[in-house]
Design a protein around this motif. Structure first.
Motif, PDB file in Angstrom:
ATOM      1  N   ASP A 179     -14.321  -2.388   7.353  1.00  0.00           N
ATOM      2  CA  ASP A 179     -13.491  -2.250   6.388  1.00  0.00           C
ATOM      3  C   ASP A 179     -13.335   0.128   5.944  1.00  0.00           C
ATOM      4  O   ASP A 179     -12.843   0.505   5.786  1.00  0.00           O
ATOM      5  CB  ASP A 179     -13.291  -2.119   4.830  1.00  0.00           C
ATOM      6  N   SER A 461       1.003 -14.998  -4.007  1.00  0.00           N
ATOM      7  CA  SER A 461       0.410 -13.830  -4.139  1.00  0.00           C
ATOM      8  C   SER A 461      -0.706 -13.543  -4.513  1.00  0.00           C
ATOM      9  O   SER A 461      -1.574 -12.240  -4.295  1.00  0.00           O
ATOM     10  CB  SER A 461       1.120 -12.806  -3.403  1.00  0.00           C
ATOM     11  N   VAL A 465      -3.495 -12.235  -2.252  1.00  0.00           N
ATOM     12  CA  VAL A 465      -3.492 -11.496  -1.512  1.00  0.00           C
ATOM     13  C   VAL A 465      -3.798 -10.304  -2.497  1.00  0.00           C
ATOM     14  O   VAL A 465      -3.417  -9.896  -3.280  1.00  0.00           O
ATOM     15  CB  VAL A 465      -1.743 -11.171  -1.651  1.00  0.00           C
ATOM     16  N   ARG A 469      -4.251  -5.193   3.343  1.00  0.00           N
ATOM     17  CA  ARG A 469      -3.852  -6.318   4.468  1.00  0.00           C
ATOM     18  C   ARG A 469      -3.884  -4.766   5.840  1.00  0.00           C
ATOM     19  O   ARG A 469      -3.182  -3.662   5.296  1.00  0.00           O
ATOM     20  CB  ARG A 469      -2.868  -7.107   4.434  1.00  0.00           C
ATOM     21  N   ARG A 470      -4.102  -5.816   6.760  1.00  0.00           N
ATOM     22  CA  ARG A 470      -4.703  -4.516   8.372  1.00  0.00           C
ATOM     23  C   ARG A 470      -3.762  -5.476   9.198  1.00  0.00           C
ATOM     24  O   ARG A 470      -4.562  -6.368   9.541  1.00  0.00           O
ATOM     25  CB  ARG A 470      -5.609  -3.743   8.290  1.00  0.00           C
ATOM     26  N   SER A 538      -4.916   3.173   3.314  1.00  0.00           N
ATOM     27  CA  SER A 538      -4.962   1.828   3.191  1.00  0.00           C
ATOM     28  C   SER A 538      -3.514   1.330   2.157  1.00  0.00           C
ATOM     29  O   SER A 538      -2.730   0.276   2.787  1.00  0.00           O
ATOM     30  CB  SER A 538      -5.958   1.890   1.901  1.00  0.00           C
ATOM     31  N   ASP A 542      -0.922  -1.127   4.169  1.00  0.00           N
ATOM     32  CA  ASP A 542      -0.009  -2.983   3.523  1.00  0.00           C
ATOM     33  C   ASP A 542       1.088  -2.574   3.319  1.00  0.00           C
ATOM     34  O   ASP A 542       1.557  -3.376   3.355  1.00  0.00           O
ATOM     35  CB  ASP A 542      -0.838  -2.414   2.062  1.00  0.00           C
ATOM     36  N   VAL A 545       2.805  -3.659   7.081  1.00  0.00           N
ATOM     37  CA  VAL A 545       2.474  -4.507   6.873  1.00  0.00           C
ATOM     38  C   VAL A 545       3.488  -6.059   6.396  1.00  0.00           C
ATOM     39  O   VAL A 545       3.881  -6.180   6.595  1.00  0.00           O
ATOM     40  CB  VAL A 545       1.241  -5.283   6.759  1.00  0.00           C
ATOM     41  N   SER A 586       2.857  -8.454  -1.789  1.00  0.00           N
ATOM     42  CA  SER A 586       2.346  -7.676  -1.154  1.00  0.00           C
ATOM     43  C   SER A 586       1.777  -7.121  -2.146  1.00  0.00           C
ATOM     44  O   SER A 586       2.190  -6.288  -3.413  1.00  0.00           O
ATOM     45  CB  SER A 586       3.360  -6.688  -0.130  1.00  0.00           C
ATOM     46  N   CYS A 587       0.387  -6.057  -1.983  1.00  0.00           N
ATOM     47  CA  CYS A 587      -0.192  -5.538  -3.099  1.00  0.00           C
ATOM     48  C   CYS A 587       0.830  -4.159  -3.051  1.00  0.00           C
ATOM     49  O   CYS A 587       0.916  -3.434  -4.063  1.00  0.00           O
ATOM     50  CB  CYS A 587      -1.180  -4.954  -2.493  1.00  0.00           C
TER      51      CYS A 587
END
Length: 650
Positions: A179, A461, A465, A469-470, A538, A542, A545, A586-587
């Motif tokens: 990470d 999510s 979630v 994510r990557r 980061s 995300d 994605v 999604s975040c």
């Protein structure tokens, strides 16, 4: 005669088979040896790359924390007298002789050499809050990286607050390594850990939740039974309580305790780099040297307070002699902590960013925003400031946040469609064709349905979630995905041609949608060769994605609608599905909405990442991977207490 020939033939056959088997075995062994050699070479390259990334990371952090210029405060340490260490025989083995306890001692410049002298190379650094344990760990990492003896084992500094002892230490180390340094990849990270090419420097054992500390110590002991090198830092009282409760010290680890800063040391550091004729610090120096047990000397007994004193009174117009007038060490500490942020934001501009010039921030606004963040961390009982957990800072219950967020998605998507000229009646789902219903929902269906789907996606999510994510796809696979998307579109076009007579516009639609669909599936989100993961990077990954998934869903639904002869409806439903996916599941979507609410409430700035980067450059925050932390827990607690006091006055 013939019998002899037959026997000879059989013997020759057997010998030939044996020789063939031996040749095959030797060939396989040679290939395996070559593969092992290639594997070892790859591991060597991964270790060298990790060492370069770690060196770059902590060189930058050391500069931001003031550990390099001026010279670091000569903090001293020695073997602790507390009953928390294994016996000298357990630590040193036969070399201990008749010794009953270790006599290790030194300063920040010798901790690396002392660590190397330990047979198992296991060390625990304890000390009071603000004693400089983390700074000592940072300097230890830099010293080990500067020494050729660490070429085979790379020291990596990790914060322990994110570790759940239920997860094996090696598993957690591999995950954190991948990470923090995504260029390595998860396979190389795991091999570096299992092959012993990593020296874990674990900071903040006491930051693990109290109820989990005994199991954390047991897990550490289990992980280092094979005499693996290890460094751990912890607050002294917490570590003594932990060892007293479990009755088991950490394996073969020597335990050293950071000593209080002596008055003469503090005086030398405060005057370092000053003009020779500068006399402002004379009263402070006199008090520290003549009254080593006085209130000022006791207040400046930790590197944190010495650093704050130097920072707060760095301005030539400030008078440090006011510190001599306090009779209570706690009052001096409170004075320094309270004066730190106004001084930093008034007199210490951030280091220029390579893309943006430094931005001035009002001290009052900056402190107000930092209080909100400190309050958020206090409520979550953590010291890690992660952008994807920002929704928890919105002053409403989580369920209310999800509901409001879902309604916002539904109304926004419907408004965009209306402004785009879509006919809700033709786009809306009609149930009149379903036997027993005979109901046409018409236009209200779109906002209601979108809100319902968004709420469902949010609920799912919210629990699954939980972090950014990557997607890690090789560029070659991305090209293959694009080709696959175009071929899929070609097949759909051929099938559609058998049902009708598609025009040129339909063919173009298939080609465009096939390309976009393949591009989304094969989207490669890879950091640069020398990049370290950062909060901003980061968040972007995300977001990418989410956009890739949303575009793929929109393309698929639209193509399906076009084939079925409902191009407008298909595109509309594809658009709505894309909005829902990119926003709720999604975040990044949740973070954006939470930030917008906090900006409207006046609690945070719209350009939050720029503000956090600026605070990091000023030394107010420190950065570890995709997360931020306050420079010291004392500063976070001070700001959180101020926020609570303001709330109570309201």
């Amino acid at each position: 005669m013939l019998g002899g020939l037959d026997t000879g033939d059989k013997i020759a056959s057997i010998v030939g088979a044996v020789l063939s088997a031996a040749a095959i075995a030797l060939t396989l062994m040679a290939r395996r040896g070559a593969a092992d050699a290639r594997s070892d070479a790859q591991l060597d390259r991964a270790a060298a790359e990790l060492a370069a990334l770690v060196r770059r990371q902590w060189d930058r952090e050391a500069r931001n924390r003031g550990l390099i210029h001026p010279e670091p405060l000569a903090v001293r340490w020695a073997s602790t007298p507390r009953p928390v260490s294994p016996s000298a025989a357990d630590i040193l083995g036969p070399a201990a002789g008749r010794a009953t306890r270790l006599g290790l001692h030194g300063d920040v410049t010798t901790v690396a050499s002392a660590w190397r002298q330990l047979p198992a190379r296991q060390l625990v650094i304890i000390g009071a809050p603000g004693a400089g344990k983390t700074s000592l760990a940072v300097l230890l990492v830099r010293q080990l990286l500067a020494d050729n003896q660490t070429a085979d084992a790379v020291p990596v500094l990790l914060n322990m607050s994110a570790w759940d002892p239920a997860v094996h230490l090696d598993t957690w180390l591999a995950r954190r390594l991948a990470d923090l340094y995504p260029r390595l990849g998860r396979d190389a990270a795991g091999r570096l850990v299992t092959s012993g090419r990593l020296v874990p420097v674990l900071d903040g054992l006491d930051e693990i939740p109290q109820r989990m500390l005994p199991s954390a110590l047991i897990a550490l002991n289990h992980a280092v039974t094979a005499d693996r090198p290890l460094v751990v830092t912890c607050r002294a009282e917490e570590y003594e309580s932990l060892i007293g409760a479990t009755g088991t010290p950490l394996a073969r680890a020597a335990v050293v305790e950071v000593e209080p800063v002596a008055g003469a040391q503090a005086a030398a550091y405060l005057r370092a780099g000053q003009i020779a004729a500068e006399r402002r610090w004379d009263p402070v120096v006199a008090s520290l040297t003549t009254d080593p047990s006085g209130p000022l000397a006791r207040a400046l007994a930790t590197p944190l307070m010495v650093y704050l004193a130097r920072t707060v009174y760095a301005d030539p117009r400030a008078d440090p002699a006011t510190l001599v007038g306090f009779a209570d060490p706690a009052a001096i500490e409170e004075q320094l902590i309270a004066g730190y942020l106004p001084t930093v934001y008034r007199t210490r501009p951030a280091a220029p960013d390579e893309h943006r010039p430094p931005r001035p921030y009002s001290p009052d606004k900056a402190i107000s925003w930092l209080r909100v963040l400190a309050e958020h961390l206090r409520d979550r009982n953590t010291s890690e400031l992660a952008w994807w957990r920002l929704p928890a800072a919105v002053p409403v219950h989580g369920s209310v946040f999800l509901l409001v967020w879902s309604v916002a998605i539904g109304l926004t998507a419907s408004a965009v469609l209306a402004l785009g000229g879509f006919d809700y009646i033709s786009v809306g789902m009609s149930l009149s064709s379903v036997p027993g219903f005979g109901v046409d929902l018409g236009w209200p269906y779109i906002p209601v349905a979108t809100t319902a789907v968004a709420l469902a996606a949010n609920l799912v999510s919210w629990y699954f979630v939980t972090g950014p994510r990557r997607i890690r796809v090789q560029p070659g696979l991305m090209v293959a995905a694009i080709v696959g998307g175009l071929l899929s579109a070609l097949v759909l076009g051929v099938l559609d041609a058998g049902l009708g007579d598609p025009g040129p516009s339909d063919v173009a639609t298939y080609v465009v949608f096939g390309f976009v669909f393949g591009l989304c599936l094969g989207l490669a989100i890879l950091p640069g060769a020398s990049e370290l993961v950062s909060p901003r990077q980061s968040m972007r990954e995300d977001r990418n994605v989410a956009l890739a998934v949303a575009l793929a869903a929109c393309t698929g639904v639209t193509v399906g609608g076009a084939i079925a002869g409902f191009t407008q409806r298909g595109f509309a439903m594809g658009f709505l599905l894309a909005v829902v996916l990119v926003s709720s599941a999604s975040c990044w979507g949740r973070f954006g909405f939470a930030l917008l609410l906090l900006v409207v409430l006046g609690r945070l700035p719209l350009t939050l990442f720029r503000f956090l980067d600026d605070a990091h450059a000023r030394g107010v925050l420190r950065q570890v991977g995709a997360e931020y932390q306050f420079r010291h827990l004392r500063l976070q607690e001070h700001l959180a207490a101020q926020s609570a006091a303001q709330t109570s006055r309201r």
